[in-house]
Design a protein around this motif. Structure first.
Motif: not given
Length: 110
Positions: A8-10, A38-40, A42-56
């Motif tokens: 799962r990724v965000a 999909e997240l609301k 996240v306030g970084i706004c520099s291209g795609s922002v992805v959270v990898a390994n959400v469940d780890s």
């Protein structure tokens, strides 16, 4: 329904991120092999922002993911469990921005 054998990724789906062509490409690439949350904004706004390994125990936040190479490397990290290259590590978000993004992820997956 989510397949729990898939990682799962965000993905930031804020208004500005969704406008970028990279968002659709990243979403499509990830959704083929991962469950995407999909997240609301996240306030970084520099291209795609992805959270990898959400469940780890140690999810990682990456930003400025724009190219096909970035999508491929992200999939290797998330799906195949590979370590990120030294160039890719430079795109990792740390400190306060990481903490606030992970709080949003926890709320979204709860």
């Amino acid at each position: 329904m989510a397949d729990h054998d898939r990682p799962r990724v965000a993905l930031c789906a804020g208004k500005d991120c969704k406008k970028r062509c990279e968002f659709a490409k990243m979403h499509d690439a990830l959704s083929e092999r991962c469950d995407v949350v999909e997240l609301k904004c996240v306030g970084i706004c520099s291209g795609s922002v992805v959270v990898a390994n959400v469940d780890s125990d140690d999810p990682r936040v990456f930003a400025k993911l724009k190219s096909k190479r970035d999508r491929q490397e992200l999939l290797r990290i998330v799906v195949d469990g590979k370590k990120p290259s030294s160039q890719f590590v430079k795109r990792e978000v740390t400190n306060g921005k990481k903490k606030s993004t992970l709080r949003k992820v926890r709320r979204a997956v709860a």
